[in-house]
Scaffold this active site. Structure first.
Site, PDB file in Angstrom:
ATOM      1  N   HIS A 190       0.837  -1.203   0.000  1.00  0.00           N
ATOM      2  CA  HIS A 190       0.000   0.000   0.000  1.00  0.00           C
ATOM      3  C   HIS A 190       0.869   1.249   0.000  1.00  0.00           C
ATOM      4  O   HIS A 190       0.589   2.217  -0.706  1.00  0.00           O
ATOM      5  CB  HIS A 190      -0.890   0.034   1.250  1.00  0.00           C
ATOM      6  CG  HIS A 190      -2.107  -0.826   1.152  1.00  0.00           C
ATOM      7  ND1 HIS A 190      -2.822  -0.965  -0.012  1.00  0.00           N
ATOM      8  CD2 HIS A 190      -2.746  -1.584   2.078  1.00  0.00           C
ATOM      9  CE1 HIS A 190      -3.851  -1.772   0.210  1.00  0.00           C
ATOM     10  NE2 HIS A 190      -3.821  -2.154   1.462  1.00  0.00           N
ATOM     11  N   ARG A 290      -9.161  -3.325 -13.589  1.00  0.00           N
ATOM     12  CA  ARG A 290      -9.483  -4.402 -12.647  1.00  0.00           C
ATOM     13  C   ARG A 290     -10.984  -4.407 -12.374  1.00  0.00           C
ATOM     14  O   ARG A 290     -11.473  -3.623 -11.568  1.00  0.00           O
ATOM     15  CB  ARG A 290      -8.712  -4.205 -11.345  1.00  0.00           C
ATOM     16  CG  ARG A 290      -7.204  -4.031 -11.515  1.00  0.00           C
ATOM     17  CD  ARG A 290      -6.557  -3.751 -10.161  1.00  0.00           C
ATOM     18  NE  ARG A 290      -5.138  -3.493 -10.263  1.00  0.00           N
ATOM     19  CZ  ARG A 290      -4.596  -2.291 -10.373  1.00  0.00           C
ATOM     20  NH1 ARG A 290      -5.384  -1.210 -10.417  1.00  0.00           N
ATOM     21  NH2 ARG A 290      -3.292  -2.142 -10.439  1.00  0.00           N
ATOM     22  N   ARG A 326      -9.432  -6.715 -17.628  1.00  0.00           N
ATOM     23  CA  ARG A 326      -9.243  -8.047 -17.057  1.00  0.00           C
ATOM     24  C   ARG A 326     -10.559  -8.530 -16.467  1.00  0.00           C
ATOM     25  O   ARG A 326     -11.189  -7.813 -15.675  1.00  0.00           O
ATOM     26  CB  ARG A 326      -8.174  -7.995 -15.957  1.00  0.00           C
ATOM     27  CG  ARG A 326      -7.859  -9.344 -15.331  1.00  0.00           C
ATOM     28  CD  ARG A 326      -6.807  -9.196 -14.232  1.00  0.00           C
ATOM     29  NE  ARG A 326      -7.332  -8.506 -13.053  1.00  0.00           N
ATOM     30  CZ  ARG A 326      -6.579  -8.073 -12.050  1.00  0.00           C
ATOM     31  NH1 ARG A 326      -5.268  -8.225 -12.089  1.00  0.00           N
ATOM     32  NH2 ARG A 326      -7.133  -7.465 -11.015  1.00  0.00           N
ATOM     33  N   GLU A 416       1.134 -14.744 -15.502  1.00  0.00           N
ATOM     34  CA  GLU A 416       1.384 -14.480 -14.083  1.00  0.00           C
ATOM     35  C   GLU A 416       2.015 -15.655 -13.359  1.00  0.00           C
ATOM     36  O   GLU A 416       2.461 -15.496 -12.224  1.00  0.00           O
ATOM     37  CB  GLU A 416       0.070 -14.122 -13.389  1.00  0.00           C
ATOM     38  CG  GLU A 416      -0.609 -12.892 -13.950  1.00  0.00           C
ATOM     39  CD  GLU A 416      -1.968 -12.672 -13.327  1.00  0.00           C
ATOM     40  OE1 GLU A 416      -2.054 -11.907 -12.355  1.00  0.00           O
ATOM     41  OE2 GLU A 416      -2.947 -13.281 -13.810  1.00  0.00           O
ATOM     42  N   ASN A 439       3.822  -8.722 -10.612  1.00  0.00           N
ATOM     43  CA  ASN A 439       3.678  -8.922  -9.167  1.00  0.00           C
ATOM     44  C   ASN A 439       3.524 -10.397  -8.838  1.00  0.00           C
ATOM     45  O   ASN A 439       4.263 -10.963  -8.022  1.00  0.00           O
ATOM     46  CB  ASN A 439       2.457  -8.155  -8.645  1.00  0.00           C
ATOM     47  CG  ASN A 439       2.548  -6.668  -8.915  1.00  0.00           C
ATOM     48  OD1 ASN A 439       3.580  -6.150  -9.315  1.00  0.00           O
ATOM     49  ND2 ASN A 439       1.452  -5.964  -8.703  1.00  0.00           N
ATOM     50  N   ASP A 440       2.550 -11.046  -9.457  1.00  0.00           N
ATOM     51  CA  ASP A 440       2.344 -12.471  -9.207  1.00  0.00           C
ATOM     52  C   ASP A 440       3.449 -13.313  -9.811  1.00  0.00           C
ATOM     53  O   ASP A 440       3.872 -14.320  -9.221  1.00  0.00           O
ATOM     54  CB  ASP A 440       0.982 -12.920  -9.746  1.00  0.00           C
ATOM     55  CG  ASP A 440      -0.141 -12.697  -8.739  1.00  0.00           C
ATOM     56  OD1 ASP A 440       0.106 -12.860  -7.530  1.00  0.00           O
ATOM     57  OD2 ASP A 440      -1.254 -12.353  -9.153  1.00  0.00           O
ATOM     58  N   ARG A 450       4.295 -12.209  -1.484  1.00  0.00           N
ATOM     59  CA  ARG A 450       4.791 -10.845  -1.670  1.00  0.00           C
ATOM     60  C   ARG A 450       4.385  -9.896  -0.558  1.00  0.00           C
ATOM     61  O   ARG A 450       4.857  -8.758  -0.510  1.00  0.00           O
ATOM     62  CB  ARG A 450       4.330 -10.297  -3.020  1.00  0.00           C
ATOM     63  CG  ARG A 450       2.871  -9.942  -3.112  1.00  0.00           C
ATOM     64  CD  ARG A 450       2.539  -9.512  -4.537  1.00  0.00           C
ATOM     65  NE  ARG A 450       1.250  -8.859  -4.634  1.00  0.00           N
ATOM     66  CZ  ARG A 450       0.377  -9.104  -5.596  1.00  0.00           C
ATOM     67  NH1 ARG A 450       0.641  -9.994  -6.513  1.00  0.00           N
ATOM     68  NH2 ARG A 450      -0.764  -8.446  -5.641  1.00  0.00           N
ATOM     69  N   CYS A 487       1.922  -5.165 -17.133  1.00  0.00           N
ATOM     70  CA  CYS A 487       0.994  -4.346 -16.353  1.00  0.00           C
ATOM     71  C   CYS A 487       1.237  -4.449 -14.859  1.00  0.00           C
ATOM     72  O   CYS A 487       0.442  -3.972 -14.064  1.00  0.00           O
ATOM     73  CB  CYS A 487      -0.460  -4.726 -16.661  1.00  0.00           C
ATOM     74  SG  CYS A 487      -0.880  -6.428 -16.265  1.00  0.00           S
TER      75      CYS A 487
END
Length: 552
Positions: A190, A290, A326, A416, A439-440, A450, A487
């Site tokens: 965050h 998203r 997505r 991913e 990220n994934d 993560r 992305c």
């Protein structure tokens, strides 16, 4: 007055490319855990105190959410909902009836929620810190003490903290905060996301940051991911001149390399509200929308007409531009009530999530694709639709076939998990495009959640293992002549963005606030130079070595 200590240098993950020097102010410590001593007073009065504190906390969070906007608003609204949850109120009341004080009952009830979220896997664990923040705020009200939050100062300062809750960032006086330094968090936390949104200089995941003292002068170099305590004047001048040497271009200019090679720069969005700001910052379209964030708190699937209206508003805002949507990325780790199986999973991050969850509820997927097709036909934006958490060719083919059957013109897959990267050539044989979710991909490649603080060092997309998988996908895209987007948060790192293009990425999608720095960095390199940087990074033995090789 602060007594100077010896020079110290610490490494973390930088957000952006800025450099700043200034005195430290530390985030106040959290309130101590309430006493477990049995409560002998009036339980009815104690329950009234708890209910009043929860209601006041909810109202405070709702008010801050209205002022915040962006990612912070979404999180603060979710926190407000936690504070007014009837199940929480019942749990607190039961604990008070069993002999707990209001403070202890609130602490125990919310600690139980936190543990439940941790057990659900990495995506839901992100909310555990938000629950802890709600707990601190309610307990502070019960104790009649100030809510723990950012320090106040009449002079600009560098804020040092273990981590920041979204509610804390809303209170920051941006005219006084020079930079953020946190010992916790990662590039996807965050704090990092909010720092990008607010264009704050930040370095997160800095082991040793807790040793900085109030008043100590530190040099924060986000581009290098370095925080230096007690720097020399020469070091400050050098770091600032290096940062100032970046190429500056108009936010309206297209993303491209120094030799004119186009690299479309798109925006990651979670709601339609961010469209105007993204366009103002020069977004050439949307690279990741998203959809699950629109419907997180629904008990039933949203009707086709309602979905079509929402998607249509997005496409209208980006008229004539590419918009990549997505489909619902949900499941046991990001539960939507209408997708949940009701069965607990021991490891939700490896369970029925993403496309797997949608294929188990195909009617929900069909409705969403139908709504997207309706929005596509009513607008002139170039709609691309992609599936999350695709593992192989069979899953890709099933999704693309269904999407085309329902009228969508362009359908692709997210890369991913390592299996889809390894099979990218096969996947691009049926998919119109792919988009890499770094990220994934990073957490699955390195087998490291993560959002777990002790594993933060693994959450680095510069790791050569991750870069090699990206290279496989880039090569497959080049051979097939199809688009390979990125992305994930990695694309918001300006230098890594250049390396990703060198590995074969043909477009980049980032949080809108990062568009300017990425655009400027791309303009410094030719495609040949980007490929050379990528090869140097691929040959490294660690993430730090890969970053250093690219910087060389």
């Amino acid at each position: 007055m602060h007594e100077a200590v010896g020079q110290r240098t610490f490494i973390g993950t930088g957000v952006g490319r800025g450099v700043v020097a200034g005195p430290v102010l530390r985030m106040p410590d959290h309130l101590p855990e309430p006493s477990e001593e049995p409560f002998t007073g009036d339980p009815v009065r104690e329950q009234e105190r708890a209910a009043a504190a929860l209601a006041a906390t909810r109202a405070e969070l709702e008010a801050r959410a209205k002022r915040a906007g962006g990612h912070a608003q979404d999180v603060l609204e979710a926190q407000a909902m936690m504070a007014e949850d009837p199940a929480l109120a019942e749990d607190v009341a039961a604990r008070i009836a069993a002999g707990r004080s209001a403070e202890r009952a609130v602490f125990e009830a919310l600690a139980t929620v936190q543990q439940m979220l941790f057990n659900l896997g990495e995506a839901m664990a992100a909310r555990a810190a938000d629950v802890g923040d709600v707990s601190q705020r309610v307990i502070a009200r019960l104790l009649g003490r100030p809510t723990p939050g950012p320090p106040e100062s009449d002079e600009p300062f560098v804020l040092v903290a273990a981590d920041l809750a979204p509610a804390d960032t809303v209170l920051l006086d941006l005219s006084m905060v020079l930079a953020l330094v946190t010992s916790g968090g990662s590039a996807t936390s965050h704090t990092a996301i909010l720092a990008r949104e607010k264009s704050l200089i930040a370095v997160v995941g800095v082991t040793g940051a807790e040793t900085f003292e109030d008043g100590e002068i530190v040099l924060v170099d986000a581009g290098a991911g370095v925080v230096t305590g007690s720097p020399t004047k020469r070091e400050v001048r050098t770091a600032r001149s290096t940062a100032a040497a970046r190429v500056r271009v108009s936010p309206r200019s297209p993303g491209e390399l120094a030799d004119g090679t186009p690299v479309p720069l798109l925006a990651n969005l979670g709601s339609i509200d961010g469209a105007a700001a993204a366009l103002a910052l020069g977004a050439e379209g949307v690279g990741l929308f998203r959809t699950e964030l629109l419907f997180l708190d629904r008990r039933d699937p949203p009707p086709v007409a309602e979905q079509a209206e929402r998607y249509g508003a997005l496409l209208a805002a980006f008229s004539g531009k590419r918009v990549v949507v997505r489909v619902f990325d949900a499941g046991a780790d990001k539960p939507l009530a209408f997708l949940g199986s009701g069965t607990a999973e021991p490891n939700p991050a490896l369970g029925v999530r993403g496309l797997r969850a949608l294929r188990a509820r195909e009617a929900v997927l069909r409705d969403q694709l139908t709504a997207l097709a309706l929005a596509q036909d009513a607008n002139d934006a170039e709609l691309w639709v992609m599936a999350p958490m695709v593992a192989d060719l069979a899953e890709t083919a099933a999704f693309v076939t269904l999407a085309k059957e329902l009228g969508l013109r362009t359908a692709g897959a997210m890369i991913e998990v390592p299996s889809s990267a390894l099979l990218a050539a096969q996947i691009l044989g049926v998919a119109d495009f792919v988009s890499i979710g770094t990220n994934d991909l990073t957490q699955y490649t390195l087998a490291a959640d993560r959002l777990l603080g002790p594993l933060a060092a693994y959450q680095d997309p510069w790791h050569p293992a991750v870069l090699r998988l990206v290279k496989l996908v880039g090569d497959a895209g080049l051979a097939s002549g199809r688009s390979v987007g990125v992305c994930g948060e990695a694309a918001a790192d300006p230098l890594l963005a250049v390396v990703l293009v060198g590995l074969g990425a043909t477009s980049l999608s980032v949080t809108p606030a990062a568009l300017g720095e990425v655009r400027s960095e791309l303009r410094r390199y030719t495609l040949e130079a980007a490929r050379a940087m990528a090869m140097d990074a691929l040959g490294a033995a660690s993430a730090a070595d890969a970053r250093s090789a690219a910087q060389q």
